[in-house]
Design a protein around this motif. Structure first.
Motif, PDB file in Angstrom:
ATOM      1  N   UNK A 156      52.415  23.578  56.048  1.00  0.00           N
ATOM      2  CA  UNK A 156      52.398  22.378  56.871  1.00  0.00           C
ATOM      3  C   UNK A 156      51.031  22.009  57.423  1.00  0.00           C
ATOM      4  N   UNK A 157      50.135  22.981  57.533  1.00  0.00           N
ATOM      5  CA  UNK A 157      48.835  22.737  58.136  1.00  0.00           C
ATOM      6  C   UNK A 157      47.664  22.983  57.206  1.00  0.00           C
ATOM      7  N   UNK A 158      47.510  24.222  56.767  1.00  0.00           N
ATOM      8  CA  UNK A 158      46.328  24.594  55.988  1.00  0.00           C
ATOM      9  C   UNK A 158      46.227  23.802  54.694  1.00  0.00           C
ATOM     10  N   UNK A 159      47.359  23.619  53.996  1.00  0.00           N
ATOM     11  CA  UNK A 159      47.362  22.865  52.745  1.00  0.00           C
ATOM     12  C   UNK A 159      47.025  21.396  52.953  1.00  0.00           C
ATOM     13  N   UNK A 160      47.211  20.912  54.184  1.00  0.00           N
ATOM     14  CA  UNK A 160      46.948  19.497  54.474  1.00  0.00           C
ATOM     15  C   UNK A 160      45.534  19.271  55.003  1.00  0.00           C
ATOM     16  N   UNK A 161      44.709  20.306  54.939  1.00  0.00           N
ATOM     17  CA  UNK A 161      43.317  20.163  55.335  1.00  0.00           C
ATOM     18  C   UNK A 161      43.046  20.461  56.798  1.00  0.00           C
ATOM     19  N   UNK A 162      44.074  20.882  57.542  1.00  0.00           N
ATOM     20  CA  UNK A 162      43.883  21.226  58.953  1.00  0.00           C
ATOM     21  C   UNK A 162      43.172  22.569  59.039  1.00  0.00           C
ATOM     22  N   UNK A 163      42.214  22.689  59.943  1.00  0.00           N
ATOM     23  CA  UNK A 163      41.545  23.954  60.173  1.00  0.00           C
ATOM     24  C   UNK A 163      41.777  24.363  61.629  1.00  0.00           C
ATOM     25  N   UNK A 164      41.472  25.636  61.935  1.00  0.00           N
ATOM     26  CA  UNK A 164      41.937  26.223  63.199  1.00  0.00           C
ATOM     27  C   UNK A 164      43.462  26.046  63.285  1.00  0.00           C
ATOM     28  N   UNK A 165      44.109  26.460  62.204  1.00  0.00           N
ATOM     29  CA  UNK A 165      45.548  26.224  62.056  1.00  0.00           C
ATOM     30  C   UNK A 165      46.344  26.898  63.165  1.00  0.00           C
ATOM     31  N   UNK A 166      45.902  28.051  63.616  1.00  0.00           N
ATOM     32  CA  UNK A 166      46.639  28.753  64.677  1.00  0.00           C
ATOM     33  C   UNK A 166      46.769  27.884  65.929  1.00  0.00           C
ATOM     34  N   UNK A 167      45.685  27.206  66.317  1.00  0.00           N
ATOM     35  CA  UNK A 167      45.738  26.319  67.481  1.00  0.00           C
ATOM     36  C   UNK A 167      46.676  25.139  67.227  1.00  0.00           C
ATOM     37  N   UNK A 168      46.593  24.589  66.030  1.00  0.00           N
ATOM     38  CA  UNK A 168      47.478  23.480  65.652  1.00  0.00           C
ATOM     39  C   UNK A 168      48.932  23.914  65.724  1.00  0.00           C
ATOM     40  N   UNK A 169      49.214  25.131  65.248  1.00  0.00           N
ATOM     41  CA  UNK A 169      50.594  25.624  65.207  1.00  0.00           C
ATOM     42  C   UNK A 169      51.157  25.852  66.609  1.00  0.00           C
ATOM     43  N   UNK A 170      50.348  26.360  67.499  1.00  0.00           N
ATOM     44  CA  UNK A 170      50.793  26.558  68.884  1.00  0.00           C
ATOM     45  C   UNK A 170      51.207  25.233  69.504  1.00  0.00           C
ATOM     46  N   UNK A 171      50.441  24.191  69.231  1.00  0.00           N
ATOM     47  CA  UNK A 171      50.792  22.875  69.774  1.00  0.00           C
ATOM     48  C   UNK A 171      52.052  22.327  69.109  1.00  0.00           C
ATOM     49  N   UNK A 172      52.221  22.581  67.818  1.00  0.00           N
ATOM     50  CA  UNK A 172      53.424  22.125  67.118  1.00  0.00           C
ATOM     51  C   UNK A 172      54.678  22.782  67.667  1.00  0.00           C
ATOM     52  N   UNK A 173      54.554  24.042  68.061  1.00  0.00           N
ATOM     53  CA  UNK A 173      55.711  24.782  68.561  1.00  0.00           C
ATOM     54  C   UNK A 173      56.178  24.299  69.931  1.00  0.00           C
ATOM     55  N   UNK A 174      55.413  23.426  70.568  1.00  0.00           N
ATOM     56  CA  UNK A 174      55.873  22.829  71.818  1.00  0.00           C
ATOM     57  C   UNK A 174      57.005  21.828  71.578  1.00  0.00           C
ATOM     58  N   UNK A 175      57.148  21.397  70.330  1.00  0.00           N
ATOM     59  CA  UNK A 175      58.257  20.527  69.939  1.00  0.00           C
ATOM     60  C   UNK A 175      59.512  21.391  69.822  1.00  0.00           C
ATOM     61  N   UNK A 176      60.470  21.189  70.714  1.00  0.00           N
ATOM     62  CA  UNK A 176      61.658  22.043  70.747  1.00  0.00           C
ATOM     63  C   UNK A 176      62.475  21.948  69.461  1.00  0.00           C
ATOM     64  N   UNK A 177      62.449  20.792  68.794  1.00  0.00           N
ATOM     65  CA  UNK A 177      63.190  20.649  67.541  1.00  0.00           C
ATOM     66  C   UNK A 177      62.609  21.558  66.471  1.00  0.00           C
TER      67      UNK A 177
END
Length: 245
Positions: A156-177
């Motif tokens: 969902x992140x690294x393949x889409x060109x996002x870097x610092x994926x761990x930080x991105x993932x922490x923010x994504x996990x704030x979405x309860x769904x």
């Protein structure tokens, strides 16, 4: 005689045996598992840096690519399918829906890639349960679960060109769904290690669903996976057990 040995990522329960995590509470361990998962290099990264590095994401992506290359699979098609699997986590999906907005031209091609990824232990395929035939309903939509939270981050992140994926993932996990869907994935992967006949159930007539159906010698066991407890239900004359964090 040939023996087959299956190696899985560390599970949430395995976390309790990792020395540097011994003092973590159950709640802290679950939160960490959402972020790090059970891949050895990812756990090593957390020990050293307190996050999973992009280099480790690349290492595991190279592993996926390398295995696919042996079977002459297209990297472009593989990337699209991995991203669609991320987008549809814990949802009921047909092969036709899986290839929407992608260069994959047929559901037969999608099925070929899907079968390879399952055999490579990238994710689990869960079929719908048919209570009348007491078996899987292979023509109905399926559910797909990556075997580890790290794979969701890669797809969902690294393949889409996002870097610092761990930080991105922490923010994504704030979405309860999304968090609820990843929790369902964690639970499903844990249960499936000891149960081969595992399904979900859905009725198009009543719009009712059961997240996990286990068919064993003791009969059917039904489970709902939720972030918070809700009312208990009954289906097929069986109580639906609710699994919460």
């Amino acid at each position: 005689k040939v023996y087959e040995i299956k190696l899985y990522p560390f599970s949430l329960s395995d976390y309790k045996e990792i020395p540097f995590l011994k003092n973590y509470s159950d709640e802290e361990l679950l939160d960490l598992y959402f972020q790090v998962g059970g891949m050895p290099h990812a756990i090593r990264d957390y020990y050293e840096y307190h996050f999973v590095t992009d280099e480790t994401m690349q290492t595991y992506l190279n592993w996926i690519y390398g295995d696919a290359h042996r079977f002459k699979l297209s990297r472009e098609l593989l990337n699209h399918i991995l991203f669609r699997l991320y987008e549809t986590v814990s949802s009921q999906v047909t092969y036709q829906r899986l290839i929407e907005k992608s260069p994959v031209r047929s559901h037969e091609t999608a099925a070929h890639y899907i079968e390879h990824l399952e055999e490579a232990f990238i994710y689990k395929i869960i079929n719908c349960y048919d209570p009348d035939k007491k078996m899987a309903a292979p023509r109905k939509a399926k559910k797909f679960y990556f075997i580890d939270p790290l794979i969701y981050q890669i797809a969902g992140g690294f393949l889409q060109g996002i870097r610092n994926v761990s930080n991105w993932w922490v923010s994504k996990l704030e979405d309860s769904t999304l968090r609820g869907r990843i929790f369902e994935s964690i639970v499903l992967n844990h249960i499936s290690k000891d149960n081969e006949r595992i399904y979900y159930w859905y009725s198009s007539n009543t719009k009712k669903e059961v997240d996990i159906v286990i068919d064993s010698v003791r009969g059917l066991s039904l489970f709902e996976v939720k972030l918070s407890f809700n009312e208990e239900k009954d289906f097929f004359g069986k109580k639906v057990n609710v699994i919460t964090p």
